[in-house]
Design a protein around this motif. Sequence first.
Motif, short mmCIF file in Angstrom:
data_model
loop_
_atom_site.label_atom_id
_atom_site.label_comp_id
_atom_site.label_asym_id
_atom_site.label_seq_id
_atom_site.Cartn_x
_atom_site.Cartn_y
_atom_site.Cartn_z
N ASP A 27 -30.96 -49.02 -17.37
CA ASP A 27 -30.31 -49.85 -18.33
C ASP A 27 -29.85 -48.85 -19.47
N ASP A 29 -26.35 -47.61 -22.28
CA ASP A 29 -25.30 -48.41 -23.13
C ASP A 29 -24.04 -48.47 -22.52
N ASP A 30 -23.24 -49.36 -23.23
CA ASP A 30 -21.69 -49.51 -22.59
C ASP A 30 -21.06 -48.43 -22.44
N ASP A 31 -21.37 -47.48 -23.47
CA ASP A 31 -20.25 -46.14 -23.43
C ASP A 31 -21.10 -45.05 -22.83
N ALA A 32 -21.76 -45.27 -21.99
CA ALA A 32 -22.56 -44.34 -21.22
C ALA A 32 -21.71 -43.37 -20.32
N THR A 36 -24.26 -38.28 -20.77
CA THR A 36 -25.36 -39.08 -21.47
C THR A 36 -26.61 -39.27 -20.73
N ARG A 40 -30.13 -37.94 -21.20
CA ARG A 40 -31.33 -38.89 -21.43
C ARG A 40 -32.45 -38.53 -20.54
#
Length: 83
Positions: A27, A29-32, A36, A40
């Motif tokens: 899961d 973020d929408d801006d991944a 990123t 992560r």
Amino acid sequence: MQITVKLFATLAGHLPAGARHNAAELDVDDDATPATIIERLNLPREKCHLVLVNGVYVVPSQLESHRLKPGDALAMWPPVAGG
């Protein structure tokens, strides 16, 4: 949103617990972006040599700007050497 991350060879050890067959659902973020996800998962950036999104090569200069979409498959390989 959810994406699939596939890590191969020496990168596979960075997959989260519960990964199967070198892949994990994440899961994000929408801006991944691929960058990123690399951060992560604490992947060494210089070891993420070949990066594909849905089978399409992402050039290194676009790792920070290529926005991932729900359901995308992000695959990464380290540099390959052989003889």
